[in-house]
Enzyme design. Structure first.
Site, PDB file in Angstrom:
ATOM      1  N   LYS A  14      -1.647  -2.293   8.014  1.00 31.37           N
ATOM      2  CA  LYS A  14      -2.802  -1.702   8.974  1.00 31.37           C
ATOM      3  C   LYS A  14      -2.839  -2.373  10.418  1.00 31.37           C
ATOM      4  CE  LYS A  14      -5.827  -0.691   5.218  1.00 31.37           C
ATOM      5  NZ  LYS A  14      -7.361  -0.751   4.375  1.00 31.37           N
TER       6      LYS A  14
ATOM      7  N   ARG B 287      -1.061  -1.944  -6.913  1.00 31.97           N
ATOM      8  CA  ARG B 287      -1.209  -2.924  -6.108  1.00 31.97           C
ATOM      9  C   ARG B 287      -2.384  -4.008  -6.639  1.00 31.97           C
ATOM     10  NH1 ARG B 287      -1.342  -4.442  -0.481  1.00 31.97           N
ATOM     11  NH2 ARG B 287      -3.264  -4.822   0.355  1.00 31.97           N
TER      12      ARG B 287
ATOM     13  N   HIS C 193      -3.776  -9.132   3.575  1.00 31.48           N
ATOM     14  CA  HIS C 193      -5.104  -9.030   3.779  1.00 31.48           C
ATOM     15  C   HIS C 193      -5.410  -9.848   4.937  1.00 31.48           C
ATOM     16  CE1 HIS C 193      -6.385  -7.656  -0.572  1.00 31.48           C
ATOM     17  NE2 HIS C 193      -6.048  -6.617   0.415  1.00 31.48           N
TER      18      HIS C 193
ATOM     19  N   HIS D 111      -2.431   2.490  -5.685  1.00 29.04           N
ATOM     20  CA  HIS D 111      -3.254   1.413  -5.302  1.00 29.04           C
ATOM     21  C   HIS D 111      -3.577   0.775  -6.674  1.00 29.04           C
ATOM     22  CE1 HIS D 111      -4.889  -0.261  -1.682  1.00 29.04           C
ATOM     23  NE2 HIS D 111      -5.803  -0.682  -2.434  1.00 29.04           N
TER      24      HIS D 111
ATOM     25  N   TYR E  65      -9.658  -9.984  -6.682  1.00 25.09           N
ATOM     26  CA  TYR E  65      -8.909 -10.287  -7.792  1.00 25.09           C
ATOM     27  C   TYR E  65      -8.938 -11.434  -8.422  1.00 25.09           C
ATOM     28  CZ  TYR E  65      -6.679  -6.175  -5.159  1.00 25.09           C
ATOM     29  OH  TYR E  65      -6.466  -5.137  -4.641  1.00 25.09           O
TER      30      TYR E  65
ATOM     31  N   ARG F  64       0.918  -1.167   0.109  1.00 25.62           N
ATOM     32  CA  ARG F  64      -0.014  -0.023   0.070  1.00 25.62           C
ATOM     33  C   ARG F  64       0.845   1.305   0.042  1.00 25.62           C
ATOM     34  NH1 ARG F  64      -1.903  -3.322   4.128  1.00 25.62           N
ATOM     35  NH2 ARG F  64      -4.065  -4.412   3.722  1.00 25.62           N
TER      36      ARG F  64
END
Length: 293
Positions: A162, A238, A261, A235, A270, A138
Site C-alpha cells: 500500500k 494472510r 503494516h 485475506h 492477530y 495481500r
C-alpha cells in the site's frame, strides 16, 4: 478515480468499493434534491448516515464509506471545487473488534493436496496457495508480482504494498518447490495460449495476468475439491499466516514487518490464540496441570 489509482496507488479492490460508495452518495443527493457538492452541510450528512444505518450496514462498511467521502472532498478541496470539507469533523463509528478468521493446519493440509500437479493450472494453483500462505501477502500485492520479483538465491519476494511501500518477504522450501515447478513448466504452457507476452507471475487459463477476482475463484474451487465446508478468501490466508507465526513464537514486530503494516496496533489483532494452543501451553506450563509431569 484516476487520482486514487495514479497518485494514491489504490488497489483495484479499493477502487471498486470507492466507486460504489460514491454512487451511493450521489443517489442520496439526487433523492434529497441536492444539486451542488458545495451545499452539503452537517444536517445532510446526518440524514445520509441515518439512511446507511437504516440499511443495517455494518460499522466497518459505514466507516469505509465515510473515509471514501472524506477523501473525495479532500480531493475536491485540493482542486478548488469546494471551499471546505464537510466530512472532516465527522467521526468514524467504532468498529467491532473481531478476531480474524483463520484456517487450522488440518484444513490447510487438505487444500495443499487437491491440485493436480501434472497440469499447468494445477501447478499454478499450488504455487499460488503455497505463496499466499508462506508470505501472508495481500491479494493486490500477489496479482502485481512479476517473475523478476522472486529471488530464489535467498528465498525472498520483492513486494510493493500500500502507498508504494516496498518490502522483502522470505518464503520456505514448499513455496520454492511449487514456484519452480510452475515457472519451469505450467506457466510456460499457459503462455503458449496467447500471443501477448507478460512478465506477471500468475496468469490465467488464457495466459493473461490473473486478477484478484480470478484468485478468489481459484480458492473457492480448491475448497470445493477438498470438500471443506469453510469460507476461504485470499485475506484469510494472510490471517492464517500471521496467526500461525505468532502461535509458533514469532514476535509481533517481525510479523508486522512481514505483513507490511505501518502501525503495530494493526498487527495486534492477530495476538489471539487458538483454544488448542492455549490448552497446550497451559498443560505444559502449569505445575499442577498434568499428573505425569
Amino acid at each position: 478515480m484516476e487520482y486514487l489509482q495514479i497518485e494514491k496507488n489504490a488497489s483495484p479492490y479499493t477502487l471498486r468499493f470507492y466507486e460504489d460508495d460514491l454512487d451511493s452518495f450521489f443517489s442520496f443527493l439526487k433523492e434529497e434534491n441536492l444539486h451542488d457538492l458545495r451545499d452539503i452541510n452537517q444536517h445532510d450528512i446526518r440524514i445520509f448516515l441515518t439512511n446507511l444505518y437504516n440499511k443495517k450496514l455494518s460499522r466497518k462498511t459505514v466507516s469505509r464509506m465515510l473515509s471514501c467521502l472524506r477523501s473525495f472532498y479532500r480531493f475536491l478541496e485540493r482542486e478548488a471545487i469546494v471551499p471546505d470539507n464537510p466530512f472532516i469533523h465527522v467521526s468514524l463509528p467504532k468498529e467491532e473488534k473481531r478476531i480474524p478468521s483463520f484456517l487450522y493446519e488440518e484444513e490447510l493440509e487438505k487444500l495443499f493436496k487437491v491440485s493436480d500437479l501434472t497440469t499447468p493450472l494445477g501447478q499454478r494453483n499450488q504455487a499460488l496457495l503455497e505463496l499466499l500462505y508462506a508470505t501472508g501477502i495481500r491479494v493486490g500485492e500477489c496479482v502485481n508480482l512479476h517473475v523478476d520479483d522472486i529471488d530464489f538465491s535467498i528465498g525472498t519476494i520483492f513486494v510493493t504494498g500500500k502507498g508504494n511501500k516496498e518490502r522483502y518477504v522470505p518464503f520456505g522450501t514448499f513455496a520454492e518447490e511449487a514456484l519452480r515447478m510452475y515457472l519451469h513448466d505450467g506457466r510456460l504452457k499457459l503462455l503458449e495460449k496467447t500471443s501477448i507476452s507478460t512478465d506477471y507471475l500468475f496468469v490465467n487459463a488464457r495466459g493473461r495476468p490473473l486478477t484478484d477476482r480470478g484468485m478468489r475463484l481459484i480458492l473457492d474451487k480448491l475448497v470445493e475439491k477438498a470438500s471443506l465446508t469453510i469460507n476461504i478468501y485470499p485475506h484469510k490466508l494472510r490471517h492464517t499466516f500471521a496467526t500461525h507465526m505468532l502461535n509458533a513464537g514469532a514476535d509481533l514486530r517481525t510479523v508486522q514487518e512481514l505483513l507490511g503494516h505501518e502501525n503495530l496496533s494493526t498487527t495486534q489483532i492477530y495476538t489471539h490464540v487458538t483454544r488448542d494452543y492455549l490448552r497446550n501451553v497451559y498443560m505444559n506450563s502449569h505445575p499442577r496441570a498434568n499428573k505425569t509431569k
